[in-house]
Each structure stands twice: as structure tokens, then as C-alpha cells.
Design an enzyme around this catalytic site. Structure first.
Site, mmCIF file in Angstrom:
data_model
loop_
_atom_site.group_PDB
_atom_site.id
_atom_site.type_symbol
_atom_site.label_atom_id
_atom_site.label_comp_id
_atom_site.label_asym_id
_atom_site.label_seq_id
_atom_site.Cartn_x
_atom_site.Cartn_y
_atom_site.Cartn_z
ATOM 1 C CG HIS A 317 -2.313 0.618 0.815
ATOM 2 N ND1 HIS A 317 -3.605 -0.133 0.686
ATOM 3 C CD2 HIS A 317 -2.901 1.970 0.713
ATOM 4 C CE1 HIS A 317 -4.511 0.547 0.502
ATOM 5 N NE2 HIS A 317 -4.056 1.840 0.545
ATOM 6 C CB SER A 356 4.674 -0.498 -2.837
ATOM 7 O OG SER A 356 3.341 -0.785 -2.526
#
Length: 431
Positions: A317, A356
């Protein structure tokens, strides 16, 4: 014999066109990520915590830093006297051939960054033929974004609702609006420890911003005896204090915004932690590709195969959930050492995506060489949108793809197929 006619993909001419124009790239004025980030920060400086909602990460930002540092631990091994005059970035995912391996990552609450919110990436994706993934936390509806994206290729990202009837309603709307795949985010059953947001109590959802998919859902709204709200565009710039003052003064609109913001947050970010058995419900109710986002361990990657997932996004994330977690690129390296994962990938049963930390063309090459088949681009396009709207998103996509194309050729490769999963033939871990 080499063909002297350089008629490669659409991105091959970008650099020469810039030089020929005798002007900086527009509308951002630069192709340097850090400079675009700084411009985005400056653009939002008067809007409270808006920039940090995109730019900040969990805790001490250790995972964010680790994501970037991981790329520096690998070096590309250039090859000479290879005819890479004509290059192809084409990538086939779930039977669809795309012009490149880049997907526009799902990032919600775009209404706090730009008045055109999620319209910017949806329209940019359509214009350039880059697939767009819509977030459940969007500030525009599923239907509005489908219209804006037109004949573009789009997927829907799911923040898994607490109630199955709401989940089924979201899936139905996604299917009816031609979202081809479902991306289920697994790492955000609750919001990460984000100090920059905590210190200012900055959470747009509670003020009704980023809940437009919920408020436009007939099943969710019926629980409160209301009709779906299909044309609500939160005011830009988002001003938390203005809404708070409105509530204190008894303003009905402000009070309703807080009520439904709170209720949708309870629904879609409830703190209910799902397990693998729960995944069967989604598999049984979604006929298209099912992709699990947030996978960081070999164990989970192998479990994904067992439970019928068609793909995984190796992602932390962007460092926004677990502080001190392993970098996503290391997770990819570990996962691709699994014989079970590699066999499933080679058999076409599991597609591997990476997310990411992607900033440059060389980053993409490294991720693909380690085994990813496509990458999700996140913060760079968000910053482009903040500074330049749809045109800013388009520039970020163009210059990132041009960088990838240029670096691919200079490294001695003519196609994505020549580097994907090739590991030490393409890159080496630096000591």
C-alpha cells in the site's frame, strides 16, 4: 542486419519531440518525480492535510523509504550490439493485450486533490490506452467513472464491505458498467497508523468525501430509507473546519454528510478482518478475474492459488499501512522463489502484479525481471493530477512509458517479453 527505421511504439518519439520543441514538458514543467511532488505540495499548501493524505505513510515512513531503497539494491546489466531499434512494450494480461505493462493504481478520495477528482485518471487512461483501476473510496460514482472512461479498459478495486448484500450490489454495478476485473484490497481492513492524519484528525470520509460510491448504492442507502445519490460532487477545496462549523450551526447538509460518511466508513472500513474462507464468497459472485492486492508473503501467494484467485498484487500500500514492513520489491523476490507460484504463473493460472515504489522506467524493468507481469503506478500520477489535472496525469504516464521504452532499448532489449521473469539475465543484486 539492423533496420535503421525507428518506428517503435508510441512512446519512442517522446524524448526527441521534447528536445525538438525547445520547451519543458507540459503541463508539469519537469519529468522528475521529486520536483512534481514538490509542486503538488505547494499547490495544496493552503488546504490543510490534503497533500499528506497522498504523500504521507504509516508511522515513521520506514516502509515508504524501504520501498524506494530496495530498487537501489539491484542493477540492470546492459547488453550491446542488440537490434532494439523497434521496441514493443505490449503486455498481455488475462487474455487482453495492452500497449504497456502499466496500470493506473486505485487511489481514492481524489476530490481533495483536484476539482475533477477521479475523472482525471479515468479520462487520461482512456486517452492513452492505459488501464484504470477505480477505488471504492472514490469521490465519483462507479457509473460516472465508467462514462468518463468510455471504451477504456477499467477494473474495480473493492474495499470489502461488512455486509454481503452491499458487496453484491457493488459487484453488480461494476459488472453492469464494464469493469473487467475485481481487485480486492486485503491490507486495509482498518486504516493504518498515520501520524500526520492523527495529529489533525484529518479524515475526509467522515465529512462525506470519498464515500460517493456508497451514497450512490441503492442497497446501502435503502438501509436508511433513502434513495441513492448519483450526482454528488464534494466541494473543492475540501475544508474540514467549514463542515464542522456547519454541523455546529445545525446545517442539515453538513449533518447529513457526516452521518453518511460515518456510516459508510463503518461499512467499507469496518475493522472486520476477513479470512481465507471468506474469499469464497467473492469467488462465487464474481465471474471475471479476481485479483488480491496487498500480498507480501510466500504463504499468502500460495494460498491465493488454492482459493482460486486469478492474480495477486505484491504491494504494501505504498508504505501506508504497516510501518517497518518489508519493501515490496523484496516481497516480490521472495514470492517468485516459490516453485508453486512460478508453476501457476507459467501455466497461466496466476498473474503477478507489482505495486509500491515505482517511479521510473528502470524501476519497472527491475520489477518485471523479478517476475511481475505488470505494475501499478500510484503517487506519480496523483501528483500529476494535483498539478495539472487530466493533462498532468497524461504527462506522467507518457514520460514514464517513454523512460521505460528508452531504458529498455539502451539495456539491449526489444520487448517486455525479453525481460519478464528473466532475473539474473537482466538484473543483478548489488553487494
Amino acid at each position: 542486419m539492423a533496420d535503421s527505421t525507428a518506428t517503435g511504439n508510441p512512446w519512442s518519439s517522446y524524448m526527441l519531440d521534447l528536445y525538438s520543441s525547445r520547451a519543458a514538458p507540459q503541463p508539469l514543467g519537469t519529468v522528475v518525480f521529486e520536483e512534481i511532488e514538490a509542486k503538488a505540495r505547494e499547490k495544496l499548501k493552503d488546504y490543510g492535510g490534503a497533500f499528506m493524505y497522498a504523500g504521507g505513510s504509516a508511522g515513521t515512513n520506514a516502509t515508504y523509504r524501504a520501498n524506494r531503497q530496495a530498487f537501489e539494491k539491484y542493477g540492470i546489466i546492459p547488453r550491446m550490439l542488440v537490434n532494439a531499434t523497434r521496441r514493443s512494450l505490449e503486455t498481455t494480461i488475462f487474455g487482453v493485450t495492452h500497449s504497456s505493462p502499466i496500470f493506473i493504481a486505485p487511489i481514492g478520495v481524489q476530490g481533495i486533490f483536484h476539482p475533477d477528482a477521479e475523472f482525471n485518471p479515468a479520462r487520461a487512461g482512456k486517452a492513452l490506452g492505459v488501464p484504470y483501476i477505480l477505488s471504492t473510496a472514490a469521490s465519483r460514482t462507479i457509473e460516472e467513472i465508467a462514462e468518463a472512461n468510455g471504451d477504456g479498459h477499467r477494473w474495480f478495486q473493492l474495499y470489502w464491505p461488512k455486509n454481503n448484500d452491499v458487496t453484491l450490489s457493488l459487484l453488480k454495478r461494476a459488472k453492469e458498467n464494464n469493469y473487467k476485473a475485481l481487485v480486492v484490497t486485503l491490507d486495509t481492513m482498518s486504516i493504518g497508523w498515520r501520524r500526520h492524519d492523527l495529529e489533525s484528525a484529518y479524515i475526509p470520509f467522515l465529512h462525506g468525501v470519498g464515500v460517493q460510491i456508497g451514497k450512490s448504492d441503492p442497497v446501502f442507502m435503502a438501509k436508511y430509507g433513502k434513495q441513492p445519490v448519483t450526482n454528488e460532487h464534494p466541494e473543492f477545496p475540501y475544508d474540514p473546519s467549514k463542515i464542522d462549523k456547519g454541523v455546529a450551526a445545525g446545517d442539515a447538509k453538513a449533518k447529513e454528510a457526516i452521518f453518511f460518511g460515518t456510516e459508510w466508513l463503518k461499512e467499507a472500513n469496518s475493522g472486520l478482518y476477513r479470512d481465507w474462507e471468506d474469499l469464497k464468497f467473492l469467488r462465487e459472485n464474481w465471474e471475471g478475474p479476481l485479483v488480491l492486492k496487498g500480498i507480501q508473503s510466500v504463504h499468502d501467494a500460495e494460498k491465493a492459488i488454492d482459493y482460486g484467485a486469478d492474480g495477486i498484487v505484491v504491494s504494501n500500500h505504498g508504505g501506508r499501512q504497516v510501518d517497518g514492513a518489508i519493501p515490496s520489491l523484496l516481497a516480490l523476490e521472495m514470492i517468485m522463489k516459490s516453485s508453486k507460484v512460478k508453476a501457476a504463473q507459467q501455466a497461466g493460472k496466476l498473474t503477478i502484479f507489482f505495486d509500491s515504489g515505482i517511479r521510473t522506467g528502470s524501476d519497472i524493468i527491475k520489477a518485471l525481471a523479478l517476475g511481475a507481469q505488470a505494475v501499478l503506478l500510484g503517487r506519480p500520477w496523483v501528483y500529476g493530477s494535483i498539478v495539472g489535472g487530466q493533462a498532468g496525469v497524461e504527462q506522467v504516464l507518457r514520460h514514464t512509458l517513454a523512460d521505460l521504452d528508452n531504458t529498455l532499448g539502451l539495456a539491449g532489449f526489444a520487448s517486455i517479453k525479453e525481460i519478464q521473469g528473466k532475473g539474473e539475465e537482466v538484473i543483478v543484486k548489488l553487494t
